[in-house]
Design a protein around this motif. Sequence first.
Motif, PDB file in Angstrom:
ATOM      1  N   LEU A  61       0.846  -1.188   0.000  1.00 19.36           N
ATOM      2  CA  LEU A  61       0.000   0.000   0.000  1.00 19.36           C
ATOM      3  C   LEU A  61       0.885   1.241   0.000  1.00 19.36           C
ATOM      4  CD1 LEU A  61      -2.239  -2.073   0.931  1.00 19.36           C
ATOM      5  CD2 LEU A  61      -3.193  -0.181   2.256  1.00 19.36           C
ATOM      6  N   VAL A  62       0.334   2.338  -0.465  1.00 24.23           N
ATOM      7  CA  VAL A  62       0.954   3.645  -0.294  1.00 24.23           C
ATOM      8  C   VAL A  62       0.370   4.240   0.991  1.00 24.23           C
ATOM      9  CG1 VAL A  62       1.228   5.953  -1.278  1.00 24.23           C
ATOM     10  CG2 VAL A  62       1.215   3.947  -2.776  1.00 24.23           C
ATOM     11  N   VAL A  63       1.221   4.830   1.824  1.00 22.23           N
ATOM     12  CA  VAL A  63       0.771   5.343   3.116  1.00 22.23           C
ATOM     13  C   VAL A  63       1.061   6.838   3.208  1.00 22.23           C
ATOM     14  CG1 VAL A  63       0.950   5.150   5.625  1.00 22.23           C
ATOM     15  CG2 VAL A  63       1.196   3.106   4.207  1.00 22.23           C
ATOM     16  N   ALA A  64       0.040   7.603   3.605  1.00 19.39           N
ATOM     17  CA  ALA A  64       0.196   9.047   3.840  1.00 19.39           C
ATOM     18  C   ALA A  64      -0.143   9.327   5.303  1.00 19.39           C
ATOM     19  CB  ALA A  64      -0.726   9.845   2.926  1.00 19.39           C
ATOM     20  N   THR A  65       0.762   9.977   6.032  1.00 14.41           N
ATOM     21  CA  THR A  65       0.539  10.232   7.452  1.00 14.41           C
ATOM     22  C   THR A  65       0.762  11.708   7.769  1.00 14.41           C
ATOM     23  OG1 THR A  65       2.856   9.686   7.959  1.00 14.41           O
ATOM     24  CG2 THR A  65       1.231   7.912   8.152  1.00 14.41           C
ATOM     25  N   ALA A  66       0.062  12.181   8.797  1.00 20.22           N
ATOM     26  CA  ALA A  66       0.235  13.550   9.273  1.00 20.22           C
ATOM     27  C   ALA A  66      -0.369  13.676  10.665  1.00 20.22           C
ATOM     28  CB  ALA A  66      -0.421  14.561   8.326  1.00 20.22           C
ATOM     29  N   PHE A 112       0.098  -0.063  -7.230  1.00 19.58           N
ATOM     30  CA  PHE A 112       0.082  -0.288  -5.787  1.00 19.58           C
ATOM     31  C   PHE A 112      -1.291  -0.819  -5.357  1.00 19.58           C
ATOM     32  CE2 PHE A 112       3.379   2.836  -6.550  1.00 19.58           C
ATOM     33  CZ  PHE A 112       4.426   2.363  -5.772  1.00 19.58           C
ATOM     34  N   ALA A 113      -1.356  -1.311  -4.115  1.00 23.11           N
ATOM     35  CA  ALA A 113      -2.582  -1.976  -3.668  1.00 23.11           C
ATOM     36  C   ALA A 113      -3.665  -1.001  -3.216  1.00 23.11           C
ATOM     37  CB  ALA A 113      -2.259  -2.950  -2.522  1.00 23.11           C
ATOM     38  N   GLY A 114      -3.277   0.206  -2.831  1.00 28.05           N
ATOM     39  CA  GLY A 114      -4.253   1.178  -2.345  1.00 28.05           C
ATOM     40  C   GLY A 114      -3.565   2.246  -1.526  1.00 28.05           C
ATOM     41  N   LEU A 115      -4.360   3.093  -0.875  1.00 22.36           N
ATOM     42  CA  LEU A 115      -3.833   4.211  -0.097  1.00 22.36           C
ATOM     43  C   LEU A 115      -4.375   4.139   1.328  1.00 22.36           C
ATOM     44  CD1 LEU A 115      -2.352   6.994   0.097  1.00 22.36           C
ATOM     45  CD2 LEU A 115      -4.509   8.047  -0.657  1.00 22.36           C
ATOM     46  N   VAL A 169     -12.755   3.696  -3.171  1.00 26.51           N
ATOM     47  CA  VAL A 169     -12.057   2.527  -3.731  1.00 26.51           C
ATOM     48  C   VAL A 169     -10.602   2.534  -3.290  1.00 26.51           C
ATOM     49  CG1 VAL A 169     -11.355   1.360  -5.852  1.00 26.51           C
ATOM     50  CG2 VAL A 169     -13.587   2.505  -5.736  1.00 26.51           C
ATOM     51  N   GLY A 170     -10.185   1.454  -2.618  1.00 27.00           N
ATOM     52  CA  GLY A 170      -8.782   1.308  -2.236  1.00 27.00           C
ATOM     53  C   GLY A 170      -8.292   2.394  -1.301  1.00 27.00           C
ATOM     54  N   LEU A 171      -9.155   2.849  -0.407  1.00 29.37           N
ATOM     55  CA  LEU A 171      -8.796   3.958   0.481  1.00 29.37           C
ATOM     56  C   LEU A 171      -9.174   3.620   1.915  1.00 29.37           C
ATOM     57  CD1 LEU A 171      -7.860   6.899   0.939  1.00 29.37           C
ATOM     58  CD2 LEU A 171     -10.183   7.642   0.363  1.00 29.37           C
ATOM     59  N   GLY A 172      -8.238   3.819   2.834  1.00 26.84           N
ATOM     60  CA  GLY A 172      -8.507   3.575   4.240  1.00 26.84           C
ATOM     61  C   GLY A 172      -8.024   4.719   5.105  1.00 26.84           C
ATOM     62  N   PHE A 173      -8.712   4.930   6.233  1.00 22.94           N
ATOM     63  CA  PHE A 173      -8.332   5.960   7.191  1.00 22.94           C
ATOM     64  C   PHE A 173      -8.148   5.335   8.564  1.00 22.94           C
ATOM     65  CE2 PHE A 173     -10.073   8.565   3.882  1.00 22.94           C
ATOM     66  CZ  PHE A 173      -9.444   9.797   3.994  1.00 22.94           C
TER      67      PHE A 173
END
Length: 434
Positions: free
Chosen positions: A82-87, A233-236, A275-279
């Motif tokens: 997965l691609v990961v975005a953090t803040a 990639f598998a998702g974000l 689609v393909g998105l998690g929080f």
Amino acid sequence: MNAPIRPRDRDAVIQSLRAGVVPRSGQHLIQVGRAREIETLVADIARIADGGSAFRVVIGEYGAGKTFFLNLVRAVALEKKLVVATADLNPDRRLHASGGQARSLYAELMRNLSTRAKPDGGALAGIVERFIASAKAEAKASSQSTEAVLRQKLDQLTELVNGYDFADVIAAYCRGYEEGNEKLKSDAIRWLRGEFATKTDARQALGVRSIVDDSEVYDQLKLMARFVRLAGFAGLLVGLDELVNLYKLPNTQARNANYEQILRILNDSLQGTAVGLGFVLGGTPEFLLDTRRGLYSYPALQSRLAQNTFASDGLVDFSGPVVRLSSLTPEDFYVLLQKIRSVYAFGDADKFLVPDQGIFSFMEHCSKRIGDTYFRTPRTTITAFINMLAVLDQNPGAAWQDLLGGIEVAADNGGVSDQQVEADDGDEFASFRM
């Protein structure tokens, strides 16, 4: 026999823990307990990778290990492609605003965008180039132009908000990539990161009519989730910590606007429209439960986030959107301190500074001083334990038995004197004195 630990990994873990912050790498070296919670989030990651969506609110006291848990989930997501975005949220970064704070949050997420190949952030350009490389290979095989294939692949994004302009920006980056035009590539990445402040600047640089503004942050994240899947990639996965900063907003209208955005994300996730998105959101109990200023102050959220009334008396339910971090048991804590001792000694059992009996005595000492509170907020006791190891390491003649009589361990707001508690950005750290 313990496996040897590289000095770089050892120092990263020990220095972070001693400072009371979560290490960015090496979490596996000290992970203990919470197996059910981790299994739940791993299942979420699998759902995202399968084109679904996920939403979790991780709740725990200050110092209870929320950030550590979020970083562990982040590491698992990267391993699952997965691609990961953090803040972290703060007064200048929130989910909804009208003064640029939401766009600032989006820009921070994009700066921290990570992949397994670039785990420390800054992966956006690499993701775009991977997508372009796949388009070029497909174009070569089908005797079409690269831009024609690229447009075909991006066509599914046009149904989303800003989808047409998103496709134009990716095409602009492709032109810059093929022509060696670094300025065009840089402008395209700036747009994707949400760094254009005005539509005029974006139109002059890229010929597009929209920018990422405060009102479209979540829509842009949905676009990015679709795009990273097109790039292979598998998702974000989006990880947001310090949600307590929304609870602290003094303006009721601003607070409710942010809670409404959380509700929108939650609804999309439950309905499967993302689609393909998690929080994964990290917050404190008051952020969730306070009926005057927390998430429970917003009736629609309260009904969706309410705890299962049948999950009581030791029974658990991890199928709901809220994951409450359980306290570490004394047994878990004993294993944790053993692992920290091993990391401190580079994994070499011959260099352990305290025996197992010393760890047991340390825990007993803490329990007598502050009771069982230290199991719920392990940060304070971990720091004190590393402080003790540091003194033993630098003073070969010192005995751990003597040191245990001089350590003061303060619990996070656990009944100790107020002057021992120091506020830092809303968090509470306890003082440690040898």
